[in-house]
Motif scaffolding. Structure first.
Motif, PDB file in Angstrom:
ATOM      1  N   PRO A 234       2.395  14.059   6.735  1.00  0.00           N
ATOM      2  CA  PRO A 234       2.806  13.449   8.000  1.00  0.00           C
ATOM      3  C   PRO A 234       3.148  11.970   7.904  1.00  0.00           C
ATOM      4  O   PRO A 234       4.147  11.517   8.476  1.00  0.00           O
ATOM      5  CB  PRO A 234       1.594  13.685   8.915  1.00  0.00           C
ATOM      6  CG  PRO A 234       0.942  14.911   8.359  1.00  0.00           C
ATOM      7  CD  PRO A 234       1.128  14.809   6.869  1.00  0.00           C
ATOM      8  N   ASP A 235       2.336  11.176   7.177  1.00  0.00           N
ATOM      9  CA  ASP A 235       2.599   9.739   7.109  1.00  0.00           C
ATOM     10  C   ASP A 235       3.875   9.444   6.330  1.00  0.00           C
ATOM     11  O   ASP A 235       4.657   8.551   6.694  1.00  0.00           O
ATOM     12  CB  ASP A 235       1.404   9.002   6.488  1.00  0.00           C
ATOM     13  CG  ASP A 235       1.052   9.505   5.096  1.00  0.00           C
ATOM     14  OD1 ASP A 235       1.218  10.714   4.830  1.00  0.00           O
ATOM     15  OD2 ASP A 235       0.599   8.698   4.257  1.00  0.00           O
ATOM     16  N   VAL A 236       4.119  10.203   5.255  1.00  0.00           N
ATOM     17  CA  VAL A 236       5.334  10.004   4.467  1.00  0.00           C
ATOM     18  C   VAL A 236       6.554  10.462   5.261  1.00  0.00           C
ATOM     19  O   VAL A 236       7.614   9.818   5.228  1.00  0.00           O
ATOM     20  CB  VAL A 236       5.242  10.776   3.138  1.00  0.00           C
ATOM     21  CG1 VAL A 236       6.521  10.598   2.325  1.00  0.00           C
ATOM     22  CG2 VAL A 236       4.045  10.284   2.324  1.00  0.00           C
ATOM     23  N   ARG A 237       6.387  11.555   5.995  1.00  0.00           N
ATOM     24  CA  ARG A 237       7.483  12.057   6.831  1.00  0.00           C
ATOM     25  C   ARG A 237       7.899  11.008   7.868  1.00  0.00           C
ATOM     26  O   ARG A 237       9.086  10.764   8.090  1.00  0.00           O
ATOM     27  CB  ARG A 237       7.050  13.344   7.519  1.00  0.00           C
ATOM     28  CG  ARG A 237       8.192  14.116   8.172  1.00  0.00           C
ATOM     29  CD  ARG A 237       7.656  15.215   9.065  1.00  0.00           C
ATOM     30  NE  ARG A 237       6.512  15.913   8.487  1.00  0.00           N
ATOM     31  CZ  ARG A 237       5.476  16.357   9.191  1.00  0.00           C
ATOM     32  NH1 ARG A 237       5.442  16.159  10.505  1.00  0.00           N
ATOM     33  NH2 ARG A 237       4.488  16.983   8.607  1.00  0.00           N
TER      34      ARG A 237
ATOM     35  N   ASN B 133       0.822  -1.221   0.000  1.00  0.00           N
ATOM     36  CA  ASN B 133       0.000   0.000   0.000  1.00  0.00           C
ATOM     37  C   ASN B 133       0.854   1.269   0.000  1.00  0.00           C
ATOM     38  O   ASN B 133       0.338   2.372  -0.112  1.00  0.00           O
ATOM     39  CB  ASN B 133      -0.982   0.008   1.173  1.00  0.00           C
ATOM     40  CG  ASN B 133      -0.316  -0.303   2.500  1.00  0.00           C
ATOM     41  OD1 ASN B 133       0.869  -0.038   2.699  1.00  0.00           O
ATOM     42  ND2 ASN B 133      -1.084  -0.891   3.408  1.00  0.00           N
ATOM     43  N   VAL B 134       2.168   1.107   0.140  1.00  0.00           N
ATOM     44  CA  VAL B 134       3.118   2.205   0.026  1.00  0.00           C
ATOM     45  C   VAL B 134       4.282   1.698  -0.817  1.00  0.00           C
ATOM     46  O   VAL B 134       4.675   0.533  -0.707  1.00  0.00           O
ATOM     47  CB  VAL B 134       3.646   2.671   1.405  1.00  0.00           C
ATOM     48  CG1 VAL B 134       4.605   3.843   1.241  1.00  0.00           C
ATOM     49  CG2 VAL B 134       2.498   3.048   2.321  1.00  0.00           C
ATOM     50  N   PHE B 135       4.834   2.594  -1.663  1.00  0.00           N
ATOM     51  CA  PHE B 135       5.873   2.155  -2.586  1.00  0.00           C
ATOM     52  C   PHE B 135       7.055   3.122  -2.597  1.00  0.00           C
ATOM     53  O   PHE B 135       6.870   4.340  -2.550  1.00  0.00           O
ATOM     54  CB  PHE B 135       5.322   2.050  -4.013  1.00  0.00           C
ATOM     55  CG  PHE B 135       4.100   1.178  -4.133  1.00  0.00           C
ATOM     56  CD1 PHE B 135       4.232  -0.170  -4.412  1.00  0.00           C
ATOM     57  CD2 PHE B 135       2.829   1.713  -3.945  1.00  0.00           C
ATOM     58  CE1 PHE B 135       3.107  -0.981  -4.516  1.00  0.00           C
ATOM     59  CE2 PHE B 135       1.707   0.914  -4.038  1.00  0.00           C
ATOM     60  CZ  PHE B 135       1.839  -0.443  -4.329  1.00  0.00           C
ATOM     61  N   PHE B 136       8.252   2.567  -2.674  1.00  0.00           N
ATOM     62  CA  PHE B 136       9.450   3.331  -2.982  1.00  0.00           C
ATOM     63  C   PHE B 136       9.819   3.005  -4.420  1.00  0.00           C
ATOM     64  O   PHE B 136      10.128   1.860  -4.741  1.00  0.00           O
ATOM     65  CB  PHE B 136      10.623   2.941  -2.077  1.00  0.00           C
ATOM     66  CG  PHE B 136      10.568   3.484  -0.682  1.00  0.00           C
ATOM     67  CD1 PHE B 136       9.548   4.338  -0.274  1.00  0.00           C
ATOM     68  CD2 PHE B 136      11.551   3.136   0.240  1.00  0.00           C
ATOM     69  CE1 PHE B 136       9.510   4.840   1.015  1.00  0.00           C
ATOM     70  CE2 PHE B 136      11.516   3.632   1.532  1.00  0.00           C
ATOM     71  CZ  PHE B 136      10.497   4.478   1.923  1.00  0.00           C
ATOM     72  N   LEU B 137       9.781   4.002  -5.305  1.00  0.00           N
ATOM     73  CA  LEU B 137      10.182   3.813  -6.696  1.00  0.00           C
ATOM     74  C   LEU B 137      11.654   4.187  -6.807  1.00  0.00           C
ATOM     75  O   LEU B 137      12.023   5.347  -6.636  1.00  0.00           O
ATOM     76  CB  LEU B 137       9.325   4.694  -7.608  1.00  0.00           C
ATOM     77  CG  LEU B 137       9.602   4.594  -9.107  1.00  0.00           C
ATOM     78  CD1 LEU B 137       9.331   3.182  -9.629  1.00  0.00           C
ATOM     79  CD2 LEU B 137       8.748   5.609  -9.877  1.00  0.00           C
TER      80      LEU B 137
ATOM     81  N   THR C 291       0.327   5.123  -1.867  1.00  0.00           N
ATOM     82  CA  THR C 291       1.299   6.209  -1.741  1.00  0.00           C
ATOM     83  C   THR C 291       2.581   5.823  -2.451  1.00  0.00           C
ATOM     84  O   THR C 291       3.193   4.809  -2.131  1.00  0.00           O
ATOM     85  CB  THR C 291       1.587   6.496  -0.255  1.00  0.00           C
ATOM     86  OG1 THR C 291       0.364   6.884   0.392  1.00  0.00           O
ATOM     87  CG2 THR C 291       2.611   7.611  -0.117  1.00  0.00           C
ATOM     88  N   LEU C 292       2.985   6.642  -3.404  1.00  0.00           N
ATOM     89  CA  LEU C 292       4.196   6.383  -4.188  1.00  0.00           C
ATOM     90  C   LEU C 292       5.237   7.445  -3.850  1.00  0.00           C
ATOM     91  O   LEU C 292       5.001   8.641  -4.017  1.00  0.00           O
ATOM     92  CB  LEU C 292       3.885   6.414  -5.685  1.00  0.00           C
ATOM     93  CG  LEU C 292       5.089   6.257  -6.614  1.00  0.00           C
ATOM     94  CD1 LEU C 292       5.655   4.855  -6.536  1.00  0.00           C
ATOM     95  CD2 LEU C 292       4.707   6.591  -8.055  1.00  0.00           C
ATOM     96  N   ILE C 293       6.397   7.007  -3.399  1.00  0.00           N
ATOM     97  CA  ILE C 293       7.501   7.912  -3.079  1.00  0.00           C
ATOM     98  C   ILE C 293       8.622   7.624  -4.066  1.00  0.00           C
ATOM     99  O   ILE C 293       9.219   6.546  -4.053  1.00  0.00           O
ATOM    100  CB  ILE C 293       7.980   7.707  -1.634  1.00  0.00           C
ATOM    101  CG1 ILE C 293       6.789   7.870  -0.673  1.00  0.00           C
ATOM    102  CG2 ILE C 293       9.094   8.693  -1.296  1.00  0.00           C
ATOM    103  CD1 ILE C 293       7.062   7.357   0.724  1.00  0.00           C
ATOM    104  N   SER C 294       8.866   8.568  -4.950  1.00  0.00           N
ATOM    105  CA  SER C 294       9.841   8.370  -6.018  1.00  0.00           C
ATOM    106  C   SER C 294      11.224   8.868  -5.608  1.00  0.00           C
ATOM    107  O   SER C 294      11.385  10.011  -5.180  1.00  0.00           O
ATOM    108  CB  SER C 294       9.391   9.111  -7.280  1.00  0.00           C
ATOM    109  OG  SER C 294      10.424   9.089  -8.250  1.00  0.00           O
ATOM    110  N   PHE C 295      12.215   7.995  -5.760  1.00  0.00           N
ATOM    111  CA  PHE C 295      13.625   8.352  -5.550  1.00  0.00           C
ATOM    112  C   PHE C 295      14.337   8.514  -6.894  1.00  0.00           C
ATOM    113  O   PHE C 295      15.560   8.486  -6.952  1.00  0.00           O
ATOM    114  CB  PHE C 295      14.329   7.264  -4.727  1.00  0.00           C
ATOM    115  CG  PHE C 295      13.905   7.206  -3.293  1.00  0.00           C
ATOM    116  CD1 PHE C 295      14.678   7.777  -2.301  1.00  0.00           C
ATOM    117  CD2 PHE C 295      12.724   6.571  -2.930  1.00  0.00           C
ATOM    118  CE1 PHE C 295      14.297   7.722  -0.967  1.00  0.00           C
ATOM    119  CE2 PHE C 295      12.329   6.501  -1.600  1.00  0.00           C
ATOM    120  CZ  PHE C 295      13.113   7.081  -0.617  1.00  0.00           C
TER     121      PHE C 295
END
Length: 253
Positions: A132-135, A62-66, A87-91
């Motif tokens: 807040p949740d991503v932080r 349900n959360v992703f690090f790209l 939630t997608l967090i792109s690196f």
């Protein structure tokens, strides 16, 4: 429980898994790896859940690090962009948030950059925009800085490149000492000792600029001041600034 899918390959997955577990992240970590040895190692060391495909990572998270390389991102997302939700967090450097949202229209999109420092130190992590949740999640990776402007985020990405450049400066200093006759191992120790002194002094005196600290070492009429006069006459900072401009331009374009 949070289920975090790591979408990427190689060392970056290993370093990310290590940082998460080292800082007591207790959620599930789902990965896919073509390398059986790597998959078994991550499962054993960090409790990663090995999936048979990237699609299964997406389905179970349900959360992703790209974390793919920039040149692979278009092909990599072709099959996933319509399936990925959450939630997608792109690196991925150089992929701005506007384009990220076009590629993944069903996801909450954020950008992050990680210094991926050596394992004995805390990484420096930047986030744009804030949530807040991503932080909280990125806090498991290291020291977190939230940025409110995407250009500032690109500048933070430029800073991650500096780590690689500094090694070449250290090489040049060691090489000069070695060519003058010092044993290479001793020359290396001397250069590293100077670097360590700079880091310790800078950390202990955060209110003083790097320039002020340098001027305190190179006092008038000292040997250090004689060398500094040459550096000021032929400023090395011009080359460093030009290198930063090239990286920033490539990120923005």
């Amino acid at each position: 429980m949070q289920k975090l899918g790591l979408l990427g390959m190689g060392d970056v997955i290993e370093k990310t898994s290590y940082d998460l577990r080292r800082n007591s992240y207790a959620g599930k970590i789902l990965i896919f790896s073509d390398c059986q040895h790597q998959a078994e190692s991550l499962q054993k060391l960090h409790g990663c859940l090995i999936q048979p495909s990237v699609e299964m990572v997406c389905k179970g998270s349900n959360v992703f690090f790209l974390m793919s390389a920039p040149e692979k991102i278009t092909g990599f997302t072709r099959d996933l962009q319509r399936k990925l939700q959450g939630t997608l967090i792109s690196f991925v450097p150089g992929l701005n948030r506007s384009n990220l949202k076009k590629l993944f229209p069903q996801a909450r999109c954020f950008r992050a950059v990680n210094s991926f420092s050596a394992t004995q130190y805390q990484s420096e992590v930047a986030l744009f925009p804030d949530a807040p949740d991503v932080r909280r999640l990125l806090g498991y990776l290291g020291n977190l800085q939230v940025l409110t402007d995407e250009l500032d985020f690109e500048l933070a990405t430029v800073a991650t490149c500096m780590n690689g450049w500094i090694y070449f400066l250290l090489h040049d200093l060691q090489q000069w000492l070695s060519e003058k006759g010092l044993p290479p191992e001793y020359a290396r120790r001397l250069v590293l000792r100077n670097l360590q002194e700079c880091l310790i002094t800078s950390s202990n005196q955060p209110r003083n600029s790097f320039r002020a600290l340098g001027e305190a070492q190179a006092k008038p009429n000292s040997f250090a001041a004689n060398g500094l006069a040459v550096l000021n006459h032929q400023p090395p900072g011009a080359a460093w600034g030009a290198a930063c401009e090239v990286v920033l331009d490539s990120l923005l374009n």
